[in-house]
Design a protein around this motif. Structure first.
Motif, PDB file in Angstrom:
ATOM      1  N   SER A  51       0.819  -1.206   0.000  1.00  0.00           N
ATOM      2  CA  SER A  51       0.000   0.000   0.000  1.00  0.00           C
ATOM      3  C   SER A  51       0.856   1.261   0.000  1.00  0.00           C
ATOM      4  N   VAL A  52       2.047   1.181   0.580  1.00  0.00           N
ATOM      5  CA  VAL A  52       2.955   2.333   0.573  1.00  0.00           C
ATOM      6  C   VAL A  52       3.353   2.669  -0.862  1.00  0.00           C
ATOM      7  N   ARG A 127      -3.466   4.907   3.119  1.00  0.00           N
ATOM      8  CA  ARG A 127      -2.170   5.501   2.776  1.00  0.00           C
ATOM      9  C   ARG A 127      -2.335   6.697   1.840  1.00  0.00           C
ATOM     10  N   ARG A 131      -1.159  10.534   2.483  1.00  0.00           N
ATOM     11  CA  ARG A 131      -0.231  11.233   1.597  1.00  0.00           C
ATOM     12  C   ARG A 131      -0.778  12.589   1.168  1.00  0.00           C
TER      13      ARG A 131
END
Length: 369
Positions: A51-52, A127, A131
């Motif tokens: 997911s990052v 995520r 962000r």
């Protein structure tokens, strides 16, 4: 027909044969199978494995694939709010609509209820929200994606306990496991048939097939929007209750409350064109559950819903929803509900599984379910 020289031709004259409903269904099955195969292949060779990586890789107005999901982030004037729209089809729902805030479109061609790899999708959304610094998040979907909105919204709320997750679920099923042969939705039986042939899908459906936990989370607000005259839609939607769960009945029998509300307050020409598009793309589930759909019925349903907020008004209002305090007895009720679901899970795990019946169902049976 004569060939050159006057001799009878060995080739019979060609005739135009109109396509039948069976031909159309066969074509739909082929397209669905191709979409499922493509999604499975994408999941196998997906270069975004965490997911990052998704949060870093996603760009405005560009799509990317993540474990079989397709995501597309569209920026809007207000970058503090994010609307996540789940689709029941390989394409994106409401992709042509204009929004004043950022929208993350999501589709999953493998399993339409979003039960497979659902935790990965929820983590990716979390995520992405981190962000881009979104202050408010709403998630919506209709029918199978309505169940997905409840499930993914609940998982997202568990990942982000400090956030309020707002969910608009249109005519959803609140649980799809255990399997119930008496249900009338063709797509429901088809999904279970797919799962029966794939152990991973089956386990995902067993593990994630009940979204009723979402009403018990302290940081979720859910609005259930359902077709008032559709027995199955009404019964399932009313199963979900809680201090921060509300219900909005739409006066229609069609299994598509989103479409009805989308044309509330619009001009006659817009409604006419919208109905033409709706009839051209009506699904087997919608036909089966509504007992037949025609233009005049849809037009009357839209008129009857004129007192309700439009789809865009509902979406805009969702960002201003605030949590209501739970009554003092609510924690006890939550514990009892969880204990019941756990007991039910183990009970059905030890029972012989019922035979999955065909997707088609006699019309008189549909009227009763």
């Amino acid at each position: 027909m004569l060939a050159a020289g006057g001799a009878p031709s060995e080739t019979p004259p060609t005739r135009s044969v109109p396509a039948t409903d069976g031909d159309a269904r066969a074509q739909r099955r082929k397209r669905r199978a191709a979409a499922l195969a493509a999604a499975e292949a994408a999941a196998e060779g997906d270069y975004l494995s965490t997911s990052v990586q998704v949060a870093r890789a996603i760009r405005p107005n560009a799509s990317l694939s993540y474990f079989g999901f397709t995501l597309f982030l569209r920026p809007g004037a207000d970058s503090s709010r994010l609307l996540v729209i789940l689709s029941t089809k390989p394409g994106f729902a409401l992709f042509r609509a204009s929004f004043g805030h950022d929208v993350l479109f999501v589709s999953d061609a493998r399993v339409p209820y979003y039960v497979q790899r659902s935790s990965r999708l929820a983590t990716a959304i979390s995520r992405i929200a981190d962000r881009f610094g979104y202050e408010k998040i709403s998630i919506m979907g209709g029918s199978k994606a309505g169940f997905g909105a409840l499930l993914i919204g609940g998982l997202l709320a568990q990942l982000k306990p400090e956030r309020i997750i707002r969910i608009l679920a249109f005519q959803p099923r609140v649980y799809i496991w255990p399997y119930e042969p008496e249900r009338s939705v063709p797509g429901y039986h088809r999904a279970h048939a797919y799962a029966a042939a794939n152990p991973e899908r089956k386990e995902s459906m067993r593990r994630n097939g009940n979204a009723m936990f979402v009403a018990e989370l302290p940081n979720t607000i859910v609005k259930m929007i359902y077709s008032e005259h559709n027995v199955g839609d009404r019964a399932q939607s009313q199963l979900l209750t809680g201090p921060n769960v509300s219900h909005l009945p739409v006066p229609t029998a069609i299994h598509n409350a989103i479409a009805i509300l989308n044309y509330v307050g619009k001009s006659d020409d817009d409604v006419r064109r919208g109905i033409e598009r709706m009839l051209a793309s009506v699904t087997e589930d919608e036909q089966e559950m509504a007992g037949g759909i025609d233009a005049e019925t849809l037009r009357q349903d839209i008129r009857n819903a004129s007192h309700l907020p439009s789809l865009m008004q509902l979406i805009a209002e969702s960002f201003s929803w605030e949590l209501k305090p739970a009554p003092v007895w609510w924690p006890l009720a939550v514990n009892m509900r969880r204990a019941w679901r756990e007991a039910q899970h183990w009970y059905y795990a030890t029972r012989p599984e019922p035979t999955i019946r065909g997707a088609r169902k006699p019309r008189e049976d549909v009227a009763k379910s």
